[in-house]
Design a protein around this motif. Structure first.
Motif, PDB file in Angstrom:
ATOM      1  N   PHE A  42      32.944 -28.498-124.196  1.00  0.00           N
ATOM      2  CA  PHE A  42      32.145 -29.384-123.357  1.00  0.00           C
ATOM      3  C   PHE A  42      31.509 -30.415-124.274  1.00  0.00           C
ATOM      4  O   PHE A  42      30.821 -30.066-125.229  1.00  0.00           O
ATOM      5  CB  PHE A  42      31.083 -28.558-122.637  1.00  0.00           C
ATOM      6  CG  PHE A  42      30.309 -29.312-121.612  1.00  0.00           C
ATOM      7  CD1 PHE A  42      30.841 -29.546-120.360  1.00  0.00           C
ATOM      8  CD2 PHE A  42      29.033 -29.764-121.886  1.00  0.00           C
ATOM      9  CE1 PHE A  42      30.127 -30.218-119.387  1.00  0.00           C
ATOM     10  CE2 PHE A  42      28.306 -30.432-120.919  1.00  0.00           C
ATOM     11  CZ  PHE A  42      28.854 -30.665-119.673  1.00  0.00           C
ATOM     12  N   LEU A  43      31.765 -31.676-124.031  1.00  0.00           N
ATOM     13  CA  LEU A  43      31.326 -32.742-124.917  1.00  0.00           C
ATOM     14  C   LEU A  43      30.109 -33.463-124.362  1.00  0.00           C
ATOM     15  O   LEU A  43      30.094 -33.868-123.199  1.00  0.00           O
ATOM     16  CB  LEU A  43      32.476 -33.742-125.119  1.00  0.00           C
ATOM     17  CG  LEU A  43      32.261 -34.858-126.116  1.00  0.00           C
ATOM     18  CD1 LEU A  43      32.056 -34.298-127.510  1.00  0.00           C
ATOM     19  CD2 LEU A  43      33.474 -35.788-126.096  1.00  0.00           C
ATOM     20  N   CYS A  44      29.087 -33.596-125.180  1.00  0.00           N
ATOM     21  CA  CYS A  44      27.897 -34.375-124.826  1.00  0.00           C
ATOM     22  C   CYS A  44      27.426 -35.078-126.089  1.00  0.00           C
ATOM     23  O   CYS A  44      26.888 -34.454-126.994  1.00  0.00           O
ATOM     24  CB  CYS A  44      26.795 -33.488-124.264  1.00  0.00           C
ATOM     25  SG  CYS A  44      25.313 -34.413-123.832  1.00  0.00           S
ATOM     26  N   VAL A  45      27.661 -36.376-126.169  1.00  0.00           N
ATOM     27  CA  VAL A  45      27.307 -37.153-127.347  1.00  0.00           C
ATOM     28  C   VAL A  45      26.286 -38.211-126.942  1.00  0.00           C
ATOM     29  O   VAL A  45      26.512 -38.959-125.996  1.00  0.00           O
ATOM     30  CB  VAL A  45      28.561 -37.822-127.955  1.00  0.00           C
ATOM     31  CG1 VAL A  45      28.199 -38.634-129.176  1.00  0.00           C
ATOM     32  CG2 VAL A  45      29.599 -36.761-128.281  1.00  0.00           C
ATOM     33  N   LEU A  46      25.177 -38.263-127.661  1.00  0.00           N
ATOM     34  CA  LEU A  46      24.162 -39.272-127.382  1.00  0.00           C
ATOM     35  C   LEU A  46      24.533 -40.602-128.013  1.00  0.00           C
ATOM     36  O   LEU A  46      25.106 -40.638-129.102  1.00  0.00           O
ATOM     37  CB  LEU A  46      22.805 -38.816-127.930  1.00  0.00           C
ATOM     38  CG  LEU A  46      22.159 -37.635-127.236  1.00  0.00           C
ATOM     39  CD1 LEU A  46      20.905 -37.208-127.986  1.00  0.00           C
ATOM     40  CD2 LEU A  46      21.820 -37.962-125.804  1.00  0.00           C
TER      41      LEU A  46
END
Length: 137
Positions: A42-46
């Protein structure tokens, strides 16, 4: 890999305020979303322009890493994998009625860790199973 929005971490964006109080409903929602995800990662990049709700979600993903429910992968982070403990926790709190019971108990005592919440959920599930089996009646 599916991206969960674009989340940010430079000095300018770090100075913005987000609510840092743990939101257990958001944690449950994130775990359910990750479980339903069609990829193991699961990808979450700020990014610089990440809205506050994405920054808040990222913060809660990091809390889930701290709790051992997610593992962060990759050289630069932002890639998350649910651990077995995370799967066990979401299984215990999947039912809306069990989740509401857990939140009710936690509100009564004034708060609890995620581990204690998992224990409460397991106790509620055990009571439901015993009721269906006619045990302890």
């Amino acid at each position: 890999m599916r991206s969960f929005g674009a989340c940010s971490s430079n000095r300018k964006s770090l100075n913005r305020r987000i609510l840092l109080k743990r939101d257990n409903d958001l944690i449950r929602s994130l775990l359910l979303e990750i479980e339903a995800h069609d990829d193991a990662i699961f990808l979450c990049v700020l990014t610089d322009g990440s809205p506050d709700d994405e920054r808040r979600s990222y913060y809660h993903l990091k809390l889930l890493v701290d709790a051992g429910m997610l593992e962060e992968r990759g050289k630069f982070g932002g890639s998350f994998r649910m651990t077995n403990y995370g799967h066990d926790f979401i299984e215990a709190i999947r039912s809306e009625s069990i989740w509401n019971d857990v939140k009710g108990v936690v509100a009564t005592v004034g708060g609890a860790t995620l581990g204690i919440m998992a224990d409460i959920a397991k106790t509620c599930i055990t009571a439901e199973i015993n009721k269906h089996l006619g045990v302890g009646s």
